[in-house]
Design an enzyme around this catalytic site. Structure first.
Site, PDB file in Angstrom:
ATOM      1  N   ASP A 127       0.827  -1.208   0.000  1.00 21.69           N
ATOM      2  CA  ASP A 127       0.000   0.000   0.000  1.00 21.69           C
ATOM      3  C   ASP A 127       0.856   1.251   0.000  1.00 21.69           C
ATOM      4  OD1 ASP A 127      -2.525  -1.290   0.188  1.00 21.69           O
ATOM      5  OD2 ASP A 127      -2.063  -1.763   2.281  1.00 21.69           O
ATOM      6  N   LYS A 147      -3.505   4.018  -3.120  1.00 23.53           N
ATOM      7  CA  LYS A 147      -3.988   5.175  -3.864  1.00 23.53           C
ATOM      8  C   LYS A 147      -2.815   6.130  -4.028  1.00 23.53           C
ATOM      9  CE  LYS A 147      -7.470   8.810  -3.444  1.00 23.53           C
ATOM     10  NZ  LYS A 147      -7.499   9.115  -4.865  1.00 23.53           N
ATOM     11  N   MET A 158      -8.630   5.878  11.609  1.00 24.93           N
ATOM     12  CA  MET A 158      -9.244   6.511  10.426  1.00 24.93           C
ATOM     13  C   MET A 158     -10.205   7.629  10.833  1.00 24.93           C
ATOM     14  SD  MET A 158      -9.966   3.186   8.021  1.00 24.93           S
ATOM     15  CE  MET A 158     -10.693   2.173   9.300  1.00 24.93           C
TER      16      MET A 158
END
Ligand code: SAH
Length: 482
Positions: free
Chosen positions: A33, A55, A170
């Site tokens: 990641d 991402k 998060m």
């Protein structure tokens, strides 16, 4: 073959498990990641394929379905596949979905648990998630769901009612909503709160406030947020190390670079390894081979660097030929290299430079062998000759500057300090990267390196008192704690 879902830990590469390191070392493919730490990827073999599914800023995110399909496809090829995931693979990491996809496809898999940021990040900020009597439970919740939703999946009332410590992952982006929600659910507004950004990494930063005020500090992801009595505790050990957060460039060659880099990291610095020297065999290797064969005919062998020791001993066929020969080492690093080969130096001067070695050496006559770098100063051979010795200077290696590396140049832009451990590191660095790339603080291992740096127009503000890596690190520590 097998797909390993490996927990990489929260960031500090040393928090990878031994099993994680083991399966990485045998990986054919590593799927990682965006937040994965580069040095963990280096644990995989150089030829292993590395696939980023994170991402990219501005780019698309690989969908979970595509990641599952990728793991299944690669798992079927007979490759050893490592899926590296932040923290623990089964804590808010969709490892469960990946394992289910592998199980459904009949691909064998193994879970390698990791150290979760939910516990380790608070620990690096000096916050224990439980305390006897006062904080008897900790609840780990996702902050990803919208807490304002009536039908949200986190039961914030229950979380508030349970008491104890609340750890939110998060949650940075929704910090205000989460805090409001917990207050509405009954938690006292003055409940201590902390947000730890980039935990366990050199850029860790801890924001401390209360449930009512944390959002004003605008925590940025990745952050681990802690609510509860324990959030007020500050058992600092990580952020208060003397070189914490300093980005320091290490220019010396491998393998010595890793010793200095390790010392700096232990004191909290982010060490950027940018070797500007590599060692090659000398132009005329035969001379070294001949000198080593005749080693027994010398009165003294003088060694001026660990690399010189390594190259000389490579060609020394029989250690007994040194039986009647005295051995001098210019400094403790060189003496240690000798000791590794079971030779105790007869002489190590007080200061670790040629001038001091000259003072300490007896006068000739007799024969002295100096196996050393192809280019080096004349002080030592000339001084010894003046003292009546018959000196053979034999090139044992050549130092060359590796090609400048664009990735390294980018790291340099953010660095605060650069360390030079010899004149050739100065010269090679400047030749490869130019004076504009030199970070603000220049630190050297001693006066000779400093002189070279000043000659090339650099300002040296930190200099080791003894010509050793330990002393250089101590000088930096001193500089930044003053
Ligand atoms: N599986 C991971 C969690 C993945 S969710 C684990 O067990 O740690 C991602 C969240 O983890 C981030 O939004 C943040 O809340 C937390 N996190 C991960 N790395 C972190 C770090 N270095 N510092 C602070 N929080 C971190």
């Amino acid at each position: 073959m097998t797909v390993y879902l490996v927990g990489a830990g929260p960031g500090d590469p040393a928090l990878l498990t031994m099993r994680g390191a083991e399966v990485l070392a045998g990986a054919d493919v590593v799927v990682y990641d965006r937040l994965s730490v580069a040095s963990l990827l280096e644990l995989a073999p150089a030829e292993a394929e590395r696939i980023s599914v994170g991402k990219q800023p501005g780019g698309p995110r690989t969908s979970q379905e595509d990641i599952n399909a990728l793991l299944v496809a690669r798992g079927r090829t007979g490759n050893q596949v490592v899926r590296l995931k932040g923290g623990d693979p089964f804590v808010f990491a969709r490892g469960g979905e990946e394992a289910a996809a592998l199980a459904a496809a009949g691909v064998s898999f193994e879970i390698v648990p990791g150290i979760t940021s939910a516990i380790a990040v608070p620990a690096y900020a000096g916050i224990p998630v439980t305390m006897r009597y006062s904080s008897t439970s900790f609840t780990v919740v996702t902050g990803h769901e919208d807490p304002a939703k009536v039908e949200g999946s986190v039961n914030w009332e229950a979380v508030a009612a349970l008491g104890g410590t609340v750890v939110v992952l998060m949650g940075a982006a929704r910090c205000r909503t989460i805090c409001d929600r917990l207050i509405t659910a009954g938690l006292a507004p003055d409940t201590p709160a902390a947000a730890v950004q980039w935990g366990t990494r050199p850029n860790q930063r801890t924001l401390r406030a209360t449930l009512a005020t944390l959002a004003e500090l605008d925590p940025q992801p990745p952050a681990t947020i802690v609510f509860g009595e324990v959030a007020a505790s500050d058992l600092a050990w990580f952020e208060n190390r003397p070189l914490f957060g300093r980005r320091i460039v290490v220019t010396r060659a491998q393998p010595q670079a890793s010793v200095l880099a390790g010392d700096l990291r232990r004191r909290g610095a982010e060490a950027i390894e940018l070797p500007v020297i590599s060692f090659q065999p000398p132009e005329d290797l035969d001379r070294l081979i001949r000198a080593a064969a005749e080693a027994g005919s010398y009165h003294w062998v003088v060694l001026t660097s660990p690399t010189g020791v390594a190259r000389f001993f490579e060609h020394l066929r029989d250690a007994r030929s040194l039986g009647g020969v005295k051995v001098a080492a210019i400094g403790p690093g060189t003496a240690a290299a000798l000791a590794e080969r079971n030779v105790v130096a007869d002489l190590v001067p007080k200061q670790y430079v040629a001038e001091s070695l000259l003072e300490a050496m007896p006068d000739g006559p007799g024969r002295v062998l100096i196996p050393r770098a192809e280019t080096a100063r004349d002080v030592l051979p000339e001084g010894l000759a003046a003292a009546g010795w018959d000196v053979d200077v034999v090139p044992a290696y050549r130092t060359v500057a590796p090609a400048s590396d664009p990735a390294a140049a980018a790291l340099l832009a953010d660095a605060e300090v650069i360390t030079f451990t010899s004149s050739s590191t100065v010269t090679n660095f400047l030749d490869s990267y130019g004076a504009d790339a030199v970070p603000e603080v220049v630190a050297t291992i001693g006066p000779i390196t400093t002189a070279t740096a000043r000659n090339r127009g650099l300002q040296v503000v930190v200099e080791a008192t003894e010509h050793t890596v330990d002393s250089l690190v101590a000088a930096l520590e001193d500089f930044f704690t003053r």
